[in-house]
Design a protein around this motif. Structure first.
Motif, short mmCIF file in Angstrom:
data_model
loop_
_atom_site.label_atom_id
_atom_site.label_comp_id
_atom_site.label_asym_id
_atom_site.label_seq_id
_atom_site.Cartn_x
_atom_site.Cartn_y
_atom_site.Cartn_z
N GLY A 1 0.82 -1.21 0.00
CA GLY A 1 0.00 0.00 0.00
C GLY A 1 0.85 1.26 0.00
N ARG A 2 1.93 1.22 0.76
CA ARG A 2 2.84 2.36 0.79
C ARG A 2 3.47 2.59 -0.58
NH1 ARG A 2 8.33 2.30 4.49
NH2 ARG A 2 9.25 4.27 3.75
N HIS A 3 3.85 1.50 -1.24
CA HIS A 3 4.43 1.60 -2.58
C HIS A 3 3.44 2.23 -3.55
CE1 HIS A 3 5.46 0.08 -6.63
NE2 HIS A 3 6.71 0.04 -6.20
N ALA A 4 2.19 1.77 -3.51
CA ALA A 4 1.19 2.30 -4.43
C ALA A 4 0.90 3.78 -4.14
CB ALA A 4 -0.10 1.48 -4.31
N ARG A 5 0.81 4.15 -2.86
CA ARG A 5 0.54 5.56 -2.53
C ARG A 5 1.69 6.45 -2.99
NH1 ARG A 5 -1.36 2.96 2.10
NH2 ARG A 5 0.59 3.36 3.21
N ARG A 6 2.91 5.99 -2.85
CA ARG A 6 4.06 6.78 -3.29
C ARG A 6 4.00 7.02 -4.79
NH1 ARG A 6 9.90 4.31 -2.25
NH2 ARG A 6 9.28 4.69 -0.07
N ARG A 7 3.65 6.01 -5.57
CA ARG A 7 3.62 6.16 -7.02
C ARG A 7 2.45 7.05 -7.48
NH1 ARG A 7 6.61 2.07 -9.55
NH2 ARG A 7 8.45 1.74 -8.24
N ARG A 8 1.41 7.15 -6.65
CA ARG A 8 0.25 7.95 -7.06
C ARG A 8 0.41 9.43 -6.75
NH1 ARG A 8 -4.14 3.73 -4.50
NH2 ARG A 8 -4.09 2.18 -6.19
N ARG A 9 1.45 9.79 -6.04
CA ARG A 9 1.63 11.21 -5.72
C ARG A 9 1.86 12.01 -6.99
NH1 ARG A 9 5.63 9.82 -1.59
NH2 ARG A 9 7.12 10.93 -2.92
N PRO A 10 1.26 13.20 -7.10
CA PRO A 10 1.43 14.01 -8.32
C PRO A 10 2.88 14.37 -8.60
CG PRO A 10 -0.39 14.81 -6.97
CD PRO A 10 0.32 13.80 -6.14
N ASP A 11 3.70 14.49 -7.56
CA ASP A 11 5.08 14.91 -7.76
C ASP A 11 6.04 13.72 -7.93
OD1 ASP A 11 4.75 13.98 -5.20
OD2 ASP A 11 6.10 15.44 -4.27
N TRP A 12 5.49 12.50 -8.07
CA TRP A 12 6.38 11.35 -8.20
C TRP A 12 7.09 11.36 -9.55
CZ3 TRP A 12 9.10 7.68 -6.17
CH2 TRP A 12 9.57 6.62 -6.98
N ARG A 13 8.39 11.22 -9.54
CA ARG A 13 9.20 11.12 -10.74
C ARG A 13 10.38 10.16 -10.48
NH1 ARG A 13 5.44 13.53 -12.01
NH2 ARG A 13 5.20 15.44 -13.28
N TRP A 14 10.74 9.41 -11.50
CA TRP A 14 11.95 8.59 -11.40
C TRP A 14 13.20 9.45 -11.55
CZ3 TRP A 14 12.11 3.87 -9.62
CH2 TRP A 14 11.00 3.04 -9.72
N VAL B 1 10.50 2.18 -19.55
CA VAL B 1 11.88 2.69 -19.51
C VAL B 1 12.02 3.94 -18.63
CG1 VAL B 1 12.38 1.76 -21.78
CG2 VAL B 1 11.54 4.12 -21.59
N GLN B 2 10.92 4.51 -18.13
CA GLN B 2 11.04 5.72 -17.32
C GLN B 2 11.88 5.52 -16.05
OE1 GLN B 2 10.23 8.75 -18.53
NE2 GLN B 2 9.79 7.41 -20.30
N PRO B 3 11.84 4.37 -15.38
CA PRO B 3 12.71 4.20 -14.20
C PRO B 3 14.19 4.38 -14.50
CG PRO B 3 10.99 2.53 -14.21
CD PRO B 3 10.90 3.23 -15.52
N PHE B 4 14.62 4.29 -15.76
CA PHE B 4 16.03 4.48 -16.08
C PHE B 4 16.45 5.95 -15.95
CE2 PHE B 4 15.32 0.47 -18.55
CZ PHE B 4 16.14 -0.32 -17.75
N GLY B 5 15.48 6.82 -15.65
CA GLY B 5 15.83 8.18 -15.29
C GLY B 5 16.65 8.22 -14.01
N ASP B 6 16.56 7.19 -13.21
CA ASP B 6 17.40 7.02 -12.03
C ASP B 6 18.64 6.24 -12.46
OD1 ASP B 6 18.65 6.24 -9.69
OD2 ASP B 6 16.79 5.72 -8.65
N PRO B 7 19.81 6.83 -12.41
CA PRO B 7 21.00 6.15 -12.93
C PRO B 7 21.39 4.90 -12.16
CG PRO B 7 21.60 8.16 -11.76
CD PRO B 7 20.10 8.17 -11.89
N THR B 8 20.81 4.68 -10.96
CA THR B 8 21.14 3.47 -10.20
C THR B 8 20.30 2.27 -10.62
OG1 THR B 8 19.56 3.91 -8.42
CG2 THR B 8 21.75 4.92 -8.23
N VAL B 9 19.26 2.48 -11.43
CA VAL B 9 18.38 1.39 -11.85
C VAL B 9 19.02 0.62 -12.98
CG1 VAL B 9 16.15 0.81 -12.88
CG2 VAL B 9 16.28 2.55 -11.08
N GLY B 10 19.16 -0.68 -12.80
CA GLY B 10 19.75 -1.53 -13.84
C GLY B 10 18.75 -2.40 -14.55
N ALA B 11 17.57 -2.61 -13.95
CA ALA B 11 16.55 -3.47 -14.57
C ALA B 11 15.18 -3.06 -14.05
CB ALA B 11 16.81 -4.95 -14.27
N VAL B 12 14.16 -3.26 -14.90
CA VAL B 12 12.79 -2.88 -14.57
C VAL B 12 11.88 -4.05 -14.88
CG1 VAL B 12 10.92 -1.23 -14.93
CG2 VAL B 12 13.31 -0.48 -15.17
N ALA B 13 11.04 -4.43 -13.93
CA ALA B 13 10.04 -5.47 -14.13
C ALA B 13 8.71 -4.81 -14.49
CB ALA B 13 9.88 -6.31 -12.87
N GLY B 14 8.06 -5.31 -15.54
CA GLY B 14 6.77 -4.79 -15.93
C GLY B 14 5.63 -5.59 -15.31
#
Length: 739
Positions: free
Chosen positions: A364-377, A482-495
């Motif tokens: 639930g915490r993960h989902a609420r964080r992603r729903r915030r209007p200011d959330w960006r990778w 591919v948007q999570p790759f805006g964070d340079p520490t991200v090496g892989a993304v699960a869809g």
């Protein structure tokens, strides 16, 4: 126009790229054909034997734990037309052996204390202690299943000069059993006694029996039948009624014979709280001794009453003792099995509750964080991507898959289809699409990891997406992925993998599992930095991350799990993007589901073993080892393996024990799962309608997964590998409704 690239062989040169590659190529591993091994065949014989033994011991446990009622529940006698007068008006010692029909009284001032329903680990030692303190013997009519459980108690009783008699093996109402089962009740008790003390006894007392004048047309034939088998039937003429627990004084008064007559006194050393019996015994023995009574065993009393030879125990043969030991071991193993299963049920309850609480909080915490209007990778990602599609005989879905990828809502998409030796025209279908940003690479069949590494070597771009050949993307899936790759520490993304063929019951069950067991779990795992699997259906990678781990390994059956664990251990973040949805065709039958899940579960165990070194490593690798591996072990292996036991033991309890308790326990577990399912469906934007299949899922689908996990565990140490794993496709992969 799509380009058909020259055929590349595993032994041929590695393709070269220009400056647009974004870094050095990932090498394509090669290995000779003889080194490839296929999926280990399930150990059907071993599994059948294990399951058969499991069921056998459960049935044995049900038999020896049949509902037990103390001897207080005595049958009401009826008018008898068959019981001779010399029996109903005679004594408690009844001899119907060798054609005789006689009964005997105990000699005057002679007492035989008898105890029924034991041995009991709590009360029998206390009764024995009182008897030893006063130096008197007694006769214990034992329940065979209890002797099998506590043979040392039986040995201790005999060592003190007491004797044992048969009180049946499971304490049933003998009038309700067929003759063969009555005989089995006697013989099994004899075997247990033979194993415990090395003797056989000729003394028998039926459960729920009383005095000889209570024999009627129902019970008298049992006495005659027992006599034909060589048993003396021992009734009672002084009943303590200790099972009523009316107080110590009452028990002492009820146990005292009248007018100095000899007597067989009935007491109990099991079947409930016998504290009053123990206390009364400590008063009764001195009182009767003071009145001149002598205490003897039933056999000694019978000898004195008839001037016959001793009727005590005779030595058991070696064969009898070995048969008895086998029975004792079987009962004890069945008890231990039920103890283990009870512990497992507690473990399932704890794991299920813990998982539910963690899902509520962390997912639930993960989902609420992603729903915030200011959330960006980070910065918006729009750099070119290369999409790798390994394909082996995917003619049913390949056209839809490639179109959905090549025409996606993203600025620059390169699609590379690696035809891994297909024989159904898959490559020709791709060529016929005539899409300008699609390339086809034909290679001899070498397996999915090999095909993926070939595709990566041909890819021109730094961002690489890997897609199964039966998967269809939504138009904006690549952009979201591919948007999570805006964070340079991200090496892989699960869809977010969705089941497209939900129309069948099997498909609907998998849809529920994908939403609950995969996507909801990934939210939790991401917060802990230990996502174990980027799914093969939709996953994105940095080329540098792939290079750091040497590409896709073929060392396990679950190449996607193995790759994800390696990337995490290399220090890269692996994240989940739920807005990137891919629709895949799930197995349509239970047989296909079996083959897929056997590969998955077995491969996951291999990957966990291969990366076990992360448990002791520092940094990100250590965090994965200390969090990801335990989470996967508990929630990915232990819980699926143990959860069906809830259903098995519920059915077991419903048939053999308390139906209400079994039903309540099962409904409680179902309620927890339903709550988790509702949360998962809400977080994933799914309609709740398919959840009507959840209760039925517990009885079929979960059992299949359980047996698959058991099979995988039995073969996990073989180290076998898999070449291409192919399921039959129907071409149903398509974007479906969500929300």
């Amino acid at each position: 126009m799509s380009a058909v690239m020259p055929r590349q062989t595993p032994a041929g040169p590695r393709p070269r790229h220009g400056a647009a590659t974004g870094g050095p190529d990932v090498p394509v591993p090669t290995r000779p054909a003889w080194a490839r091994r296929v999926t280990p065949r399930p150990r059907w014989v071993l599994t059948t034997v294990v399951l058969g033994v499991f069921v056998m011991f459960l049935l044995l446990e049900a038999y020896v734990n049949a509902e037990f009622k103390p001897d207080g529940a005595v049958h009401e006698s009826t008018v008898s037309a068959t019981v001779p007068d010399n029996i109903t008006g005679g004594g408690p010692l009844i001899d119907t052996t060798n054609g005789r029909i006689v009964s005997y009284q105990m000699p005057p001032k002679t007492i035989a204390l008898t105890f029924d329903d034991g041995p009991d680990p709590v009360w029998t030692p206390q009764v024995r202690k009182v008897l030893r303190a006063h130096g008197v013997p007694a006769t214990f009519f034992v329940v065979g299943s209890q002797v099998a459980r506590y043979p040392q108690l039986a040995r201790d009783l005999v060592a003190d000069g007491n004797e044992l008699g048969v009180h049946t093996f499971t304490h049933p109402d003998m009038t309700k059993l067929p003759a063969w089962q009555r005989t089995m009740e006697y013989s099994q008790t004899q075997m247990a006694i033979a194993a415990a003390v090395g003797v056989k006894t000729s003394l028998l007392r039926f459960p729920y029996s009383s005095s000889s004048n209570s024999l009627d047309d129902r019970t008298w034939p049992l006495v005659l039948e027992a006599g034909e088998q060589g048993y003396l039937t021992i009734e009672t003429d002084t009943d303590s009624l200790d099972w009523m627990r009316q107080g110590v004084d009452t028990i002492v008064r009820n146990s005292t014979p009248r007018d100095g007559a000899g007597s067989v006194v009935l007491l109990h050393d099991a079947g409930g709280d016998r504290a009053e019996t123990v206390a009364a015994l400590d008063q009764l023995i001195p009182k009767l001794k003071a009145q001149g009574y002598e205490f003897v065993t039933v056999s000694e009393g019978f000898r004195r009453a008839t001037a016959a030879d001793s009727t005590g125990g005779t030595p058991a043969t070696a064969l009898d003792q070995w048969r008895g030991r086998a029975l004792v071991w079987a009962v004890q193993l069945a008890d231990r099995l039920l103890d283990v299963l009870s512990f497992m049920i507690i473990a399932v309850g704890i794991l299920t509750t813990l998982r539910t609480l963690m899902m509520f909080f962390f997912a639930g915490r993960h989902a609420r964080r992603r729903r915030r209007p200011d959330w960006r990778w980070g910065r918006p990602v729009d750099e070119p991507v290369s999409v790798i599609v390994p394909a082996f005989n995917e003619k049913e879905n390949i056209a839809n898959t490639v179109r959905s990828l090549a025409t996606g809502d993203y600025p620059a998409i390169e699609v590379i289809v690696v035809d891994d030796g297909s024989t159904d025209g898959t490559g020709d279908i791709v060529t016929g699409l005539n899409l300008p940003n699609v390339r086809l690479v034909r290679v001899p069949n070498g397996g999915k990891p090999f095909a993926l590494n070939v595709g990566v070597a041909w890819a021109r771009h730094e961002l690489i997406i890997m897609v199964d050949g039966d998967t269809v993307f939504e138009p904006d899936s690549i952009r979201a992925l591919v948007q999570p790759f805006g964070d340079p520490t991200v090496g892989a993304v699960a869809g977010n993998v969705k089941v497209s063929n939900r129309g069948t019951v099997v498909g609907r069950w998998q849809h529920i599992e994908y939403v609950i067991g995969f996507n909801l779990d990934r939210r939790l795992y991401e917060l802990f930095g230990c996502i174990p699997t980027v799914p093969g259906a939709i996953g994105a990678f940095r080329r540098r991350a792939l290079r750091d781990v040497g590409g896709v390994s073929d060392r396990t059956l679950a190449e996607d799990t193995d790759l994800t664990m390696a990337i995490t251990r290399a220090g890269w973040r692996v994240v989940y993007e739920g807005q990137a949805r891919a629709w895949t065709e799930a197995p349509a039958t239970l047989g296909q589901l079996w083959r897929q899940r056997y590969r998955w579960s077995y491969g996951t165990m291999q990957a966990m073993w291969r990366h076990r070194g992360a448990l002791t490593e520092p940094g990100a690798s250590g965090r994965f080892g200390r969090r990801g591996l335990p989470f996967l072990a508990f929630f990915g292996i232990a819980l699926p393996l143990l959860a069906p036991l809830v259903d098995i033991l519920t059915l077991y309890g419903f048939v053999f024990f308390n139906r209400t308790e079994a039903g309540v326990a099962w409904l409680a577990m179902l309620a927890l799962q339903t709550i988790t399912a509702v949360v998962a469906f809400r977080l994933d934007g799914e309609r709740l309608g398919p959840l009507w299949a959840l209760p039925l899922q517990q009885f079929v689908y979960r059992q299949v997964i359980y047996v698959v996990m058991a099979q995988s565990a039995l073969t996990a140490l073989t180290g076998a590998r898999l070449r291409w794993h192919k399921l039959r496709r129907t071409g149903e992969a398509a974007v479906g409704p969500v929300g």
